[in-house]
Design a protein around this motif. Structure first.
Motif, PDB file in Angstrom:
ATOM      1  N   SER A  90       0.847  -1.189   0.000  1.00 36.02           N
ATOM      2  CA  SER A  90       0.000   0.000   0.000  1.00 36.02           C
ATOM      3  C   SER A  90       0.882   1.239   0.000  1.00 36.02           C
ATOM      4  O   SER A  90       2.101   1.168   0.154  1.00 36.02           O
ATOM      5  N   GLY A  91       0.244   2.381  -0.178  1.00 39.87           N
ATOM      6  CA  GLY A  91       0.976   3.638  -0.217  1.00 39.87           C
ATOM      7  C   GLY A  91       0.916   4.268  -1.586  1.00 39.87           C
ATOM      8  O   GLY A  91       0.025   3.984  -2.405  1.00 39.87           O
ATOM      9  N   THR A  92       1.889   5.127  -1.880  1.00 40.17           N
ATOM     10  CA  THR A  92       1.943   5.866  -3.140  1.00 40.17           C
ATOM     11  C   THR A  92       2.803   5.122  -4.152  1.00 40.17           C
ATOM     12  O   THR A  92       3.918   4.702  -3.831  1.00 40.17           O
ATOM     13  N   PRO A  93       2.327   4.939  -5.387  1.00 45.42           N
ATOM     14  CA  PRO A  93       3.156   4.266  -6.396  1.00 45.42           C
ATOM     15  C   PRO A  93       4.358   5.128  -6.777  1.00 45.42           C
ATOM     16  O   PRO A  93       4.297   6.359  -6.744  1.00 45.42           O
ATOM     17  N   ILE A  94       5.461   4.454  -7.157  1.00 44.51           N
ATOM     18  CA  ILE A  94       6.699   5.146  -7.495  1.00 44.51           C
ATOM     19  C   ILE A  94       7.241   4.591  -8.811  1.00 44.51           C
ATOM     20  O   ILE A  94       7.247   3.375  -9.038  1.00 44.51           O
ATOM     21  N   GLY A 111       9.763   5.820 -24.152  1.00 41.26           N
ATOM     22  CA  GLY A 111       8.954   7.016 -23.999  1.00 41.26           C
ATOM     23  C   GLY A 111       7.660   6.843 -23.247  1.00 41.26           C
ATOM     24  O   GLY A 111       6.943   7.822 -23.023  1.00 41.26           O
ATOM     25  N   VAL A 112       7.334   5.600 -22.837  1.00 36.95           N
ATOM     26  CA  VAL A 112       6.016   5.316 -22.272  1.00 36.95           C
ATOM     27  C   VAL A 112       6.162   4.745 -20.856  1.00 36.95           C
ATOM     28  O   VAL A 112       6.973   3.846 -20.617  1.00 36.95           O
ATOM     29  N   LEU A 113       5.357   5.263 -19.923  1.00 38.47           N
ATOM     30  CA  LEU A 113       5.331   4.726 -18.568  1.00 38.47           C
ATOM     31  C   LEU A 113       4.571   3.404 -18.525  1.00 38.47           C
ATOM     32  O   LEU A 113       3.606   3.199 -19.261  1.00 38.47           O
ATOM     33  N   ALA A 114       5.013   2.518 -17.634  1.00 42.96           N
ATOM     34  CA  ALA A 114       4.265   1.292 -17.364  1.00 42.96           C
ATOM     35  C   ALA A 114       2.968   1.651 -16.647  1.00 42.96           C
ATOM     36  O   ALA A 114       2.842   2.752 -16.088  1.00 42.96           O
ATOM     37  N   LYS A 157      17.375   7.223 -21.120  1.00 40.34           N
ATOM     38  CA  LYS A 157      16.038   6.903 -21.637  1.00 40.34           C
ATOM     39  C   LYS A 157      15.019   7.835 -20.971  1.00 40.34           C
ATOM     40  O   LYS A 157      15.226   8.304 -19.850  1.00 40.34           O
ATOM     41  N   ALA A 158      13.949   8.124 -21.676  1.00 41.72           N
ATOM     42  CA  ALA A 158      13.007   9.148 -21.218  1.00 41.72           C
ATOM     43  C   ALA A 158      11.574   8.654 -21.354  1.00 41.72           C
ATOM     44  O   ALA A 158      11.284   7.701 -22.090  1.00 41.72           O
ATOM     45  N   ALA A 159      10.674   9.323 -20.635  1.00 41.24           N
ATOM     46  CA  ALA A 159       9.244   9.008 -20.720  1.00 41.24           C
ATOM     47  C   ALA A 159       8.438  10.270 -20.490  1.00 41.24           C
ATOM     48  O   ALA A 159       8.851  11.162 -19.737  1.00 41.24           O
ATOM     49  N   LEU A 160       7.290  10.327 -21.129  1.00 40.96           N
ATOM     50  CA  LEU A 160       6.331  11.418 -20.940  1.00 40.96           C
ATOM     51  C   LEU A 160       5.288  10.972 -19.932  1.00 40.96           C
ATOM     52  O   LEU A 160       4.718   9.883 -20.047  1.00 40.96           O
ATOM     53  N   VAL A 161       5.032  11.793 -18.928  1.00 38.00           N
ATOM     54  CA  VAL A 161       4.028  11.470 -17.917  1.00 38.00           C
ATOM     55  C   VAL A 161       2.641  11.778 -18.485  1.00 38.00           C
ATOM     56  O   VAL A 161       2.366  12.920 -18.868  1.00 38.00           O
ATOM     57  N   PRO A 162       1.766  10.773 -18.545  1.00 36.32           N
ATOM     58  CA  PRO A 162       0.403  10.992 -19.075  1.00 36.32           C
ATOM     59  C   PRO A 162      -0.536  11.443 -17.963  1.00 36.32           C
ATOM     60  O   PRO A 162      -0.124  11.706 -16.835  1.00 36.32           O
TER      61      PRO A 162
END
Length: 465
Positions: A285-289, A298-301, A339-344
């Motif tokens: 539980s808690g906040t996802p990281i 470029g894509v978050l899981a 490597k990079a990702a855009l936060v949706p």
């Protein structure tokens, strides 16, 4: 008792003591979910309906045994084992190598199964060839269709792992194959089952080829778009036909009206490193990281797949991600650093780990969806690879490396046009990928139904199975 026979007996005993039903299921012929023998099927020892063979490696110290015209299937051909049929091999042997070893020349159509290391990989020999001792091979007799056996063995993939022994490399020992039994349908039904599964495999391969072609087209289009841009008519600019529309820049020829700037000039403030917490703070539980494995290309899981941890309110406020933020990995292996990702848009608050940086874009200058295309381009990868500082088993980039990255800066409306052109191809890739996933799911279900007799198929020779 031979070494392999002793080892095989040990593996069977160990798995039986653990209640591994797979041992009984395949050595003694019982199939999962089959309470009775399907009508017309029979229990057969595979060596009674197919000739069991193995292979051998000629002496490597004798050059005259190697480099001849006899194809020799070995673990060097692992990638080829993904296909249905293999006709070429990475290594060849001579007739002398064949004659002075226990290797045998096997006929085309032989079913070869890797029993060592890449356990369970299975293929048909598309021509006469020999194999190494890493393969168990069945030369099918008149009552066993080789393509049916190929599909059966591939369906048994989870079972081979159970039947394998060895601590360094898993091995399925030859006595297992000597005792292997299975319920076999009549030959016409075997052929019909193989035809159905072959047709699905061909549909899957066709879909995979389409996706690979689209991915290649997307990458080529993206490389052109990021340097040539799209005019107000939606056309890709052509530097050869209209050289007057282009100018020299540190990144080569780019359209007039574009700028080349440092990435830091498009940010609000400096990049910020993420949060480090000991493992004791992590839990269910808690906040996802977002961690090092939480994004790619470029894509978050999905947030649902991320680990969670306990946070103080101030930590959440400091490290919370917002849609449109860019994450850049600052510590990783040399292939992935930068490597990079855009936060949706996010379903819940999300933070990021210390081995990456968060960048707030000035979106009136740099459109986030354009920015992530640039940061995942070959130009950005090349920049980060050249700037990376190497350490033991990893490499790193710092804030100066990130802010110093050169980026092209068209007007925002042209950035949007570039993104739209790329996304049209990406949508086609997504559509084909969904279709591919459905085909794989269909095949998996059909294999289980057809190869256990739960679903029967009409065979043309008999009219009914």
């Amino acid at each position: 008792m031979s070494g392999e026979r002793q080892a095989s007996a040990s593996v069977v005993a160990e798995n039986e003591s653990q209640g591994a039903d797979s041992i009984h299921r395949w050595i003694y012929g019982r199939l999962a979910g089959v309470s009775a023998v399907p009508r017309g099927w029979r229990l057969s020892r595979l060596p009674d309906v197919a000739r069991l063979e193995s292979g051998h490696t000629p002496a490597r110290t004798v050059p005259a045994y190697w480099g001849g015209d006899v194809r020799w299937l070995s673990l060097h051909d692992t990638k080829r084992l993904e296909e249905h049929v293999v006709t070429e091999t990475s290594m060849t042997i001579t007739s002398a190598g064949l004659n002075n070893s226990s290797a045998r020349l096997l006929p085309a159509g032989t079913v070869a199964l890797s029993r060592t290391a890449t356990v369970g990989k299975c293929v048909l020999l598309g021509r006469r060839m020999a194999t190494s001792q890493d393969f168990a091979c069945y030369v099918c007799g008149p009552s066993l269709h080789n393509k049916y056996l190929l599909h059966l063995f591939r369906h048994m993939q989870p079972v081979w792992a159970v039947l394998g022994g060895g601590s360094t490399h898993k091995t399925v020992y030859m006595p297992v194959f000597e005792n292997l039994q299975s319920l076999l349908p009549p030959l016409p039904e075997q052929r019909r089952i193989a035809e159905i599964l072959d047709s699905l495999d061909e549909a899957i391969r066709k879909s995979e080829r389409v996706i690979a072609k689209l991915e290649q087209m997307k990458q080529g289009l993206l490389n052109d778009l990021l340097i040539r841009g799209v005019d107000e008519h939606g056309e890709l600019r052509d530097p050869e036909r209209h050289p007057e529309q282009f100018k020299d820049s540190p990144l080569g020829r780019i359209p007039r009206g574009w700028e080349v700037v440092r990435f830091g000039e498009c940010l609000s403030g400096s990049p910020q490193n993420g949060l480090y917490k000991p493992s004791s703070y992590y839990g269910v539980s808690g906040t996802p990281i977002v961690r090092i494995d939480g994004f790619y290309d470029g894509v978050l899981a999905p947030v649902s797949a991320m680990k969670r941890l306990r946070l103080a309110d101030q930590e959440l406020k400091t490290y919370r991600l917002e849609p449109g933020n860019i994450l850049v990995n600052r510590v990783n292996s040399i292939d992935f650093v930068g490597k990079a990702a855009l936060v949706p848009e996010l379903p819940e608050p999300l933070i990021f780990e210390s081995n990456m940086m968060r960048c707030h874009l000035l979106t009136d200058r740099l459109v986030p969806r354009f920015a992530i295309r640039w940061l995942t381009s070959y130009l950005a990868r090349r920049w980060f690879h050249r700037r990376a500082k190497s350490a033991i088993a990893q490499a790193s980039v710092n804030q100066g490396d990130v802010t110093g990255l050169r980026v092209v800066l068209p007007e925002p409306d042209e950035q949007e046009r570039v993104v739209a052109a790329v996304e049209s191809v990406e949508q086609r890739v997504d559509s084909e990928s969904e279709q591919l996933a459905k085909l794989r799911t269909l095949k998996h279900g059909l294999m289980d139904d057809l190869l256990t007799g739960r679903v029967r198929v009409f065979a043309s020779e008999e009219g009914k199975p």
